[in-house]
Design an enzyme around this catalytic site. Structure first.
Site: not given
Length: 406
Positions: A121, A198, A201, A224, A364
């Site tokens: 991303h 990260d 997700q 999220k 993105c």
């Protein structure tokens, strides 16, 4: 996990009618919808005990402070962090990675290497580019194969004593690939480097144990994982939080201020300048309560069943290209695809007329699209409140788009 219809009743937006059709919301990788318990927590805060925190002796301030810090403790337990002092509230993953990158700016030298995935991303590319411009460090892409998975033999040969940071997405937002972060973390430590994961997700979809992973930094966004926008957190090993200078200056993050010199507050407040997103932090705590009640293992299993079902149905349509790994055991509940020779935006527009919300474009993650030489994809991403019946409606929508546009 509760009955799926009972779960859907917890999310008031799912009863909406869009363009005359019941809403089918399949854009969960962009943001999740919010359960009533989270919505109520926001209303209750502003209705009953809205006040600034950590600073007032009056009742409202004490109540708000207690609720905010209780939320921090919920985050700590949710990811099995050693201490709540290692949880830094941020506005989301983007700010989290920027904070970490800025913190490392005083430790990097010319030609030091920072590695990120080819399929990252933008939020895990641009902050490191900015730091490289300031320090002379070099940003390098971790090689991936045609399915977007790491080419380990090549990558391992490229690591060296120059490698200082490996920053990797846990799950690709554009493809749904689940990366072997345990291996990433071990490779980083073997080379004397720091690992940054990260988790934007992944944190809503299966359990995270930062101690078992031995990760140096883990960042994610609340919106999220069924919390509001504008709230997220960083977990970091204490040794790095102690070394890093403050990210921002202002109120809350100081111990004392005079014109000659200021001293800084203890962790975690050293990195939380100004009035935080109090309501967002409290609501994040309630979102975690909701996830815990359903059970992360049960959520992961159900979403995987949705993924398998949707993948099989979509491929049966024909003339469909799915991007990312075809090993569904290494994939989250995301399908990124195109109908051959049809622009993804046109597909998304037709689906919207049928009440079906998907994401179209580069998500993105422009380097991903450049890698596949395409302008973008249609992305359907599933959450714990989606149903097999909704997938059937989605497939009928795809068939209609193919018929109209093909």
């Amino acid at each position: 996990m509760k009955n799926i219809q009972d779960i859907r009743q917890d999310f008031p937006i799912l009863s909406r009618i869009i363009n005359g059709k019941p809403l089918v919301y399949l854009d969960n990788a962009a943001t999740s919808q919010k359960p009533q318990i989270v919505i109520d927590s926001i209303v209750n805060y502003y209705t009953l005990y809205n006040a600034n925190i950590h600073r007032g002796v009056h009742t409202l301030s004490q109540e708000a402070t207690d609720a905010f810090e209780k939320a921090r403790q919920k985050v700590q337990k949710f990811i099995n962090a050693p201490s709540s002092k290692q949880i830094i509230f941020t506005s989301g993953t983007t700010e989290g990675i920027n904070l970490i990158a800025t913190g490392f700016s005083s430790f990097l030298q010319k030609n030091d290497e920072i590695w990120v995935l080819t399929t990252e991303h933008h939020s895990n590319i641009v902050p490191w580019q900015l730091i490289c411009q300031k320090t002379g460090a070099v940003l390098r892409p971790i090689p991936v194969d045609d399915k977007g998975m790491i080419v380990w033999d090549t990558f391992e040969k490229q690591l060296s004593e120059k490698t200082k940071i490996i920053s990797c997405q846990h799950i690709s937002n554009a493809l749904g690939n689940i990366h072997q972060i345990e291996k990433i973390i071990k490779k980083a430590h073997k080379n004397g480097a720091v690992s940054v994961i990260d988790g934007a997700q992944s944190s809503a979809h299966f359990s995270i144990d930062v101690q078992a992973l031995d990760v140096d930094f883990f960042v994610t966004s609340g919106h999220k994982m069924y919390a509001p926008t504008g709230i997220g957190f960083i977990y970091a090993k204490k040794e790095w939080l102690d070394k890093f200078p403050p990210y921002k200056g202002g109120g809350e993050m100081i111990k004392s201020v005079c014109f000659e010199q200021s001293t800084y507050a203890e962790l975690p407040y050293k990195f939380e300048a100004g009035t935080p997103n109090i309501c967002g932090g409290i609501a994040l705590g309630y979102a975690i309560d909701y996830l815990n009640e359903l059970g992360m293992a049960e959520i992961a299993q159900y979403e995987h069943e949705l993924l398998v079902y949707a993948t099989e149905k979509l491929l049966s349509v024909g003339d469909i290209t799915i991007y990312g790994t075809d090993d569904l055991a290494q994939k989250a509940s995301v399908i990124s695809f195109n109908i051959n020779n049809i622009h993804p935006y046109d597909v998304g527009a037709i689906l919207d007329k049928m009440g079906i919300a998907v994401r179209t474009g580069h998500h993105c993650a422009q380097p991903v699209m450049d890698f596949y030489h395409i302008p973008g994809t249609v992305r359907a991403s599933f959450a714990l409140y989606n149903t097999f019946e909704e997938i059937d409606i989605f497939i009928e929508g795809i068939k209609k788009a193919k018929q109209m546009l093909g």
